[in-house]
Design an enzyme around this catalytic site. Structure first.
Site, PDB file in Angstrom:
ATOM      1  CG  ASP A 102      20.305 -10.336  -9.708  1.00 51.84           C
ATOM      2  OD1 ASP A 102      21.469  -9.987  -9.450  1.00 51.84           O
ATOM      3  OD2 ASP A 102      19.331  -9.961  -9.049  1.00 51.84           O
ATOM      4  CG  ASP A 139       9.334  -3.605  -5.803  1.00 57.74           C
ATOM      5  OD1 ASP A 139      10.355  -4.123  -5.294  1.00 57.74           O
ATOM      6  OD2 ASP A 139       9.127  -3.588  -7.033  1.00 57.74           O
ATOM      7  CG  HIS A 166      12.615  -6.354  -6.349  1.00 59.16           C
ATOM      8  ND1 HIS A 166      12.432  -5.003  -6.491  1.00 59.16           N
ATOM      9  CD2 HIS A 166      13.935  -6.577  -6.586  1.00 59.16           C
ATOM     10  CE1 HIS A 166      13.579  -4.429  -6.793  1.00 59.16           C
ATOM     11  NE2 HIS A 166      14.517  -5.360  -6.854  1.00 59.16           N
ATOM     12  CD  GLU A 215      10.979  -6.233 -11.760  1.00 59.94           C
ATOM     13  OE1 GLU A 215      10.251  -6.675 -12.669  1.00 59.94           O
ATOM     14  OE2 GLU A 215      11.808  -5.321 -11.917  1.00 59.94           O
TER      15      GLU A 215
END
Length: 275
Positions: A72, A141, A143, A148
């Site tokens: 990313d 979380d 991700h 996400e």
């Protein structure tokens, strides 16, 4: 899925680096047929990158015939910004090894046509023959990359708005000012990662323990994108003890028992037991 549990993050990093190095060595890559790596940024892989640099400087491994694709990049900050992922990768890995600059692929968050940039990235991965080993980390979380909670498990490389949790977590790199964190990113999709022939995820620390529990013990769920790893034929998580806090005792003992012959990172470089 394999779950390799190490005592601490230092040993986790060493295990992962030695595993990656052994895979590259066994592949005997050439310029015409390179070994293709997918790579992450963030705090999780830093120890692994330091170990890979050490292995290179010790003459154990070369990266001349390795091609990399990063997961990313932020949208809208300069390529040479201290917190761009271009800067991160060159500062923490590429500048210290013998990789060819033309073999490094990182998404361009300032491309004039963002969607065309994402499609071109997918096309380039395909043209390279696909990714042999995709290394990743996860957020608290669960991700994976910037996929996400709520991201499609079939998603491909795309532009993605960042949620507040991610911006708050990443604000530590921006003087703890959440307003300085870019609001969007370019990211490979969950489907892009799962297309790799092998996926290896690093999980470290108590704050990742809930994500690990969902990824290992719960069902496949787009609210915990790490759980997609359950569907991969060669999916593996390497974690430290602190990250196992939320696992059931039986789950912990199960993986410790079945992986007992694979726990020593120093054995990996000379092992034929590589998956």
């Amino acid at each position: 899925m394999r779950l390799i549990i190490q005592a601490n993050h230092e040993l986790t990093s060493k295990w992962v680096a030695n595993y990656m190095a052994r895979k590259i060595i066994l592949a005997r890559p050439t310029k015409e047929k390179p070994f293709v790596l997918g790579l992450p940024t963030g705090s999780s892989p830093l120890g692994t990158y330091a170990e890979l640099i050490r292995l290179y400087k010790s003459g154990i491994i070369s990266f001349q015939n390795v091609v990399t694709f990063n997961m990313d990049e932020y949208v809208g900050i300069p390529k040479d910004h201290p917190q761009s992922y271009h800067t991160f990768m060159w500062s923490n890995l590429f500048s210290h090894i013998d990789i060819r600059e033309e073999n490094v692929n990182i998404l361009n968050g300032n491309a004039p046509d963002i969607k065309a940039e994402c499609q071109a990235y997918e096309d380039k991965i395909k043209a390279a023959g696909g990714i042999d080993l995709f290394l990743g980390g996860i957020g608290p979380d669960g991700h994976l990359a910037f996929n996400e909670p709520g991201s499609s498990l079939a998603s491909r490389t795309r532009d993605k708005e960042l949620n507040l949790d991610t911006k708050i977590a990443n604000s530590r790199f921006f003087d703890n000012d959440v307003d300085q964190v870019p609001s969007s990113s370019l990211t490979v999709g969950v489907g892009t990662v799962m297309d790799a022939r092998e996926v290896l995820i690093i999980v470290n620390g108590f704050n990742k323990s809930r994500a690990l529990q969902h990824g290992v013990e719960e069902g496949v769920n787009h609210m915990w994108t790490i759980s997609a790893l359950q569907l991969h034929p060669r999916g593996m998580i390497v974690c430290d003890e602190a990250a196992t806090y939320e696992l059931k005792v039986g789950t912990y003992k199960h993986f410790k028992d079945i992986e007992k012959n694979h726990l020593d990172p120093d054995q990996l470089l000379n092992s034929d037991l590589i998956w």
